[in-house]
Scaffold this active site. Structure first.
Site, PDB file in Angstrom:
ATOM      1  N   GLU A 226       0.891  -1.173   0.000  1.00 44.89           N
ATOM      2  CA  GLU A 226       0.000   0.000   0.000  1.00 44.89           C
ATOM      3  C   GLU A 226       0.918   1.209   0.000  1.00 44.89           C
ATOM      4  OE1 GLU A 226      -3.279   0.002  -0.168  1.00 44.89           O
ATOM      5  OE2 GLU A 226      -3.682  -2.115   0.121  1.00 44.89           O
ATOM      6  N   CYS A 260      -1.954   9.566   2.020  1.00 42.39           N
ATOM      7  CA  CYS A 260      -1.460   9.034   0.748  1.00 42.39           C
ATOM      8  C   CYS A 260      -2.393   9.330  -0.422  1.00 42.39           C
ATOM      9  CB  CYS A 260      -1.273   7.534   0.890  1.00 42.39           C
ATOM     10  SG  CYS A 260      -2.745   6.718   1.542  1.00 42.39           S
TER      11      CYS A 260
HETATM   12  P1  NAD Z   1       8.190   4.467   5.141  1.00 39.66           P
HETATM   13  O1  NAD Z   1       8.238   3.656   3.901  1.00 39.66           O
HETATM   14  O2  NAD Z   1       9.324   5.362   5.426  1.00 39.66           O
HETATM   15  O3  NAD Z   1       8.024   3.517   6.432  1.00 39.66           O
HETATM   16  C1  NAD Z   1       7.044   2.509   6.491  1.00 39.66           C
HETATM   17  C2  NAD Z   1       7.549   1.387   7.399  1.00 39.66           C
HETATM   18  O4  NAD Z   1       8.725   0.814   6.836  1.00 39.66           O
HETATM   19  C3  NAD Z   1       7.899   1.832   8.798  1.00 39.66           C
HETATM   20  O5  NAD Z   1       7.368   0.892   9.707  1.00 39.66           O
HETATM   21  C4  NAD Z   1       9.412   1.829   8.820  1.00 39.66           C
HETATM   22  O6  NAD Z   1       9.949   1.489  10.071  1.00 39.66           O
HETATM   23  C5  NAD Z   1       9.780   0.786   7.795  1.00 39.66           C
HETATM   24  N1  NAD Z   1      11.030   1.099   7.091  1.00 39.66           N
HETATM   25  C6  NAD Z   1      11.509   2.324   6.774  1.00 39.66           C
HETATM   26  N2  NAD Z   1      12.665   2.214   6.092  1.00 39.66           N
HETATM   27  C7  NAD Z   1      12.925   0.900   5.968  1.00 39.66           C
HETATM   28  C8  NAD Z   1      13.980   0.148   5.350  1.00 39.66           C
HETATM   29  N3  NAD Z   1      14.993   0.731   4.725  1.00 39.66           N
HETATM   30  N4  NAD Z   1      13.912  -1.188   5.418  1.00 39.66           N
HETATM   31  C9  NAD Z   1      12.885  -1.817   6.044  1.00 39.66           C
HETATM   32  N5  NAD Z   1      11.881  -1.140   6.644  1.00 39.66           N
HETATM   33  C10 NAD Z   1      11.893   0.195   6.605  1.00 39.66           C
HETATM   34  O7  NAD Z   1       6.790   5.264   5.068  1.00 39.66           O
HETATM   35  P2  NAD Z   1       6.265   6.398   6.031  1.00 39.66           P
HETATM   36  O8  NAD Z   1       7.167   7.573   5.932  1.00 39.66           O
HETATM   37  O9  NAD Z   1       5.957   5.855   7.369  1.00 39.66           O
HETATM   38  O10 NAD Z   1       4.865   6.724   5.333  1.00 39.66           O
HETATM   39  C11 NAD Z   1       4.750   7.633   4.270  1.00 39.66           C
HETATM   40  C12 NAD Z   1       4.591   6.947   2.948  1.00 39.66           C
HETATM   41  O11 NAD Z   1       3.623   5.936   3.031  1.00 39.66           O
HETATM   42  C13 NAD Z   1       4.109   7.887   1.870  1.00 39.66           C
HETATM   43  O12 NAD Z   1       4.790   7.627   0.675  1.00 39.66           O
HETATM   44  C14 NAD Z   1       2.643   7.554   1.723  1.00 39.66           C
HETATM   45  O13 NAD Z   1       2.095   7.843   0.468  1.00 39.66           O
HETATM   46  C15 NAD Z   1       2.635   6.080   2.009  1.00 39.66           C
HETATM   47  N6  NAD Z   1       1.351   5.645   2.550  1.00 39.66           N
HETATM   48  C16 NAD Z   1       0.571   4.837   1.792  1.00 39.66           C
HETATM   49  C17 NAD Z   1      -0.663   4.450   2.266  1.00 39.66           C
HETATM   50  C18 NAD Z   1      -1.592   3.547   1.480  1.00 39.66           C
HETATM   51  O14 NAD Z   1      -2.539   3.033   2.066  1.00 39.66           O
HETATM   52  N7  NAD Z   1      -1.380   3.344   0.198  1.00 39.66           N
HETATM   53  C19 NAD Z   1      -1.083   4.876   3.512  1.00 39.66           C
HETATM   54  C20 NAD Z   1      -0.245   5.689   4.253  1.00 39.66           C
HETATM   55  C21 NAD Z   1       0.986   6.070   3.772  1.00 39.66           C
END
Ligand code: NAD
Length: 530
Positions: A226, A260
């Protein structure tokens, strides 16, 4: 009332993670999660946990994002309680075997009693983002529990208060071995990714999504992604500008635009721009009579890093700020801001905003708007269209997106029972409502051949008999009603049927059939000399 105390953020010890994963896998192998009653008890417990932990959850959401109690209830705590209730109400129906009949099963195979069993996938990993730290972690869990899976959850470390309350709540109220919470950042997620899962449900950025998908591919683990996107909003001359401005302002100010599905940019016909900006400013004044910073309703940017990211977008834009623009780093406040731009290469167009800022891109026509949108991001997570019915349909037809809302901002993703997901690089798979159950379910086709039917199916046995196979095909196979050019060929049967009034559909068909009956009756009477 005193604010509830939330324990300080603590990461899970790396060496504890393999045990947590293997315990969850072990519980699945006991088969107890396959019992529907067991699943229902867990869902009921989750419902009451959300109810009882409401003060802690609201305090955590306030501490992490300064989310107002109104928003926190609407889009996180109450949302999840509704999810539990929906799953509980429909679980028996969702989990029931489905009998497969015609047209899915040809008549001559109907003795095989085909059905689809709804088997839980197994043990799943759910990784959440920071913007809806409670909802986006626990809504997939509702699906996983409903489907009969065990699960390990990894909340975002960027919302540490929420992560701690969630850990406490889940481990306090649900089956401790079947459901666990691992807190931490990249090292802890990597340790989790080193384990074998039956599905990984990831919500977050496209960059991290691709890391997760790559790692999962090594063990052929299915993933739901997502992700985000650069979402367009289209406004044509047939739109009600005041309504469009108000609804888009709502879309960009809920959760301070950290959504998002919210619009990254507005594509609007050139002549309408001045009026649209006036409408935006009016909507701003209506929503924030004392100014946005003083409003108790507007959330804050999650942290300094994201504040700086958004600031950089505004600092680097070559566009003109036409609404808002104020910032206060100490308060992590960014004013709802609109920037008028004239290039698709502007940072306000090339980067996902994921904050209360967006761009306005004037166009000459809907043709140009569609070209720009397809250039900026071919498969965004959402799309919003404010035009005539015909224009909106054209936009849907010529631009893809995970979901779409006509005449409003992202309502396709604002109702908890409606399937939600991306497409292409904005996500794989969907959940919510029944889709949440399906997401964690293996749809297993089962055939059951009665012993007495062996004679009927004897043609399959060696020694093969070509003649019998041909005869069988002749009896059961449908003849194509199309030629080699793909054109439908109307055979003799069609013309006879049509002549008898049997081929026509609707009122015309009914009248023709009625006429045939009357004629037949008349002929019968004539022949009988009556
Ligand atoms: P992110 O990708 O930075 O983090 C998401 C999760 O991944 C966190 O739990 C984090 O600890 C983990 N993570 C981060 N870096 C990692 C790595 N290198 N390796 C493994 N795990 C890692 O996302 P965010 O900043 O928390 O959220 C924002 C993003 O999420 C935006 O791009 C937004 O559009 C998207 N988003 C999508 C939806 C949807 O339903 N489609 C909903 C909310 C947010």
């Amino acid at each position: 009332m005193a604010e509830p105390t939330i324990p300080p953020f603590e990461t899970t010890a790396l060496d504890a993670i393999p045990k947590i994963a293997s315990t969850a896998r072990g519980v699945f192998r006991t088969h107890k999660t396959k019992n529907l009653q067991w699943r229902k008890v867990q869902l009921r417990k989750l419902y009451w946990a959300l109810h009882d932990y409401e003060p802690q959850l609201l305090a955590a959401l306030k501490a992490d994002l300064r989310k107002s109690a109104f928003e926190a209830l609407l889009s996180e705590v109450d949302w999840l309680k509704k999810d539990c209730m929906f799953m509980l109400e429909h679980l028996d129906t969702f989990a029931r075997d489905e009998k497969l009949r015609a047209p899915h099963v040809p008549a001559h195979y109907s003795i095989l009693n085909f059905r689809i069993r709804k088997d839980p996938l197994g043990t799943v990993l759910i990784i959440g983002p920071y913007n809806y730290p409670v909802q986006l972690l626990l809504a997939p869990l509702v699906g996983a529990i409903g489907a009969g899976c065990t699960a390990v959850l990894k909340p975002s470390e960027l919302t540490p208060h929420c992560a701690m309350v969630i850990k406490q709540m889940i481990e306090d109220r649900l089956d401790r071995d079947a459901f666990a919470v691992v807190n931490g950042a990249i090292p802890e997620t990597n340790a989790l990714m080193a384990e074998k899962w039956d599905k990984i449900f990831f919500t977050g950025s496209a960059a991290v999504g691709s890391i997760i998908a790559r790692k999962a591919a090594e063990t052929l683990t299915p993933v739901v992604l997502e992700l985000g996107g650069k979402n367009p909003a289209f406004i044509t001359k047939h739109a009600n500008l005041a309504l469009a401005a108000r609804r888009l302002m709502w879309g960009k100010t809920m959760n301070a635009g950290q959504i998002c599905m919210s619009h990254n940019y507005v594509l609007i016909e050139k002549d309408l721009v001045p009026m649209f900006i006036e409408c935006l400013k009016q909507a701003y004044r209506d929503m924030f009579p004392e100014g946005a910073q003083k409003s108790p309703d507007l959330a804050r940017i999650v942290n300094q890093r994201h504040f700086q990211r958004l600031k950089k977008m505004l600092d680097n834009t070559r566009g003109k700020i036409v609404m808002g623009g104020a910032m206060d780093e100490k308060d992590l406040y960014i004013e709802p801001t609109a920037v008028l731009v004239d290039s698709v290469n502007d940072p306000m167009m090339t980067e996902e905003s994921f904050g209360p800022i967006f761009s306005i891109y004037p166009v000459h026509s809907l043709d140009e708007a569609l070209n720009v949108a397809n250039l900026v991001h071919r498969t965004p997570l959402s799309l919003m269209a404010f035009g005539s019915k015909k224009e909106n349909e054209r936009i849907l037809n010529e631009m893809t997106s995970g979901g779409a809302t006509l005449n409003d901002a992202y309502f396709h993703g604002a109702v908890n029972t409606v399937p939600f997901g991306g497409v292409g690089d904005s996500g794989w798979g969907a959940y919510r409502g029944k889709a949440s159950f399906d997401c964690f379910t293996h749809f297993r086709t089962v055939a059951e051949t009665p012993g007495w039917a062996d004679g009927l199916l004897a043609v399959r046995y060696m020694p093969f008999d070509m003649k019998r196979l041909r005869l069988l095909n002749k009896l059961v196979d449908k003849k194509p009603n199309f030629d080699r050019n793909g054109k439908v060929v109307k055979g003799v049967g069609y013309w006879i049927g049509l002549a008898l009034g049997l081929g026509a559909k609707g009122v015309k068909g009914a009248l023709l059939r009625w006429a045939v009956v009357v004629l037949a009756h008349y002929l019968y009477k004539v022949r009988a000399g009556k």
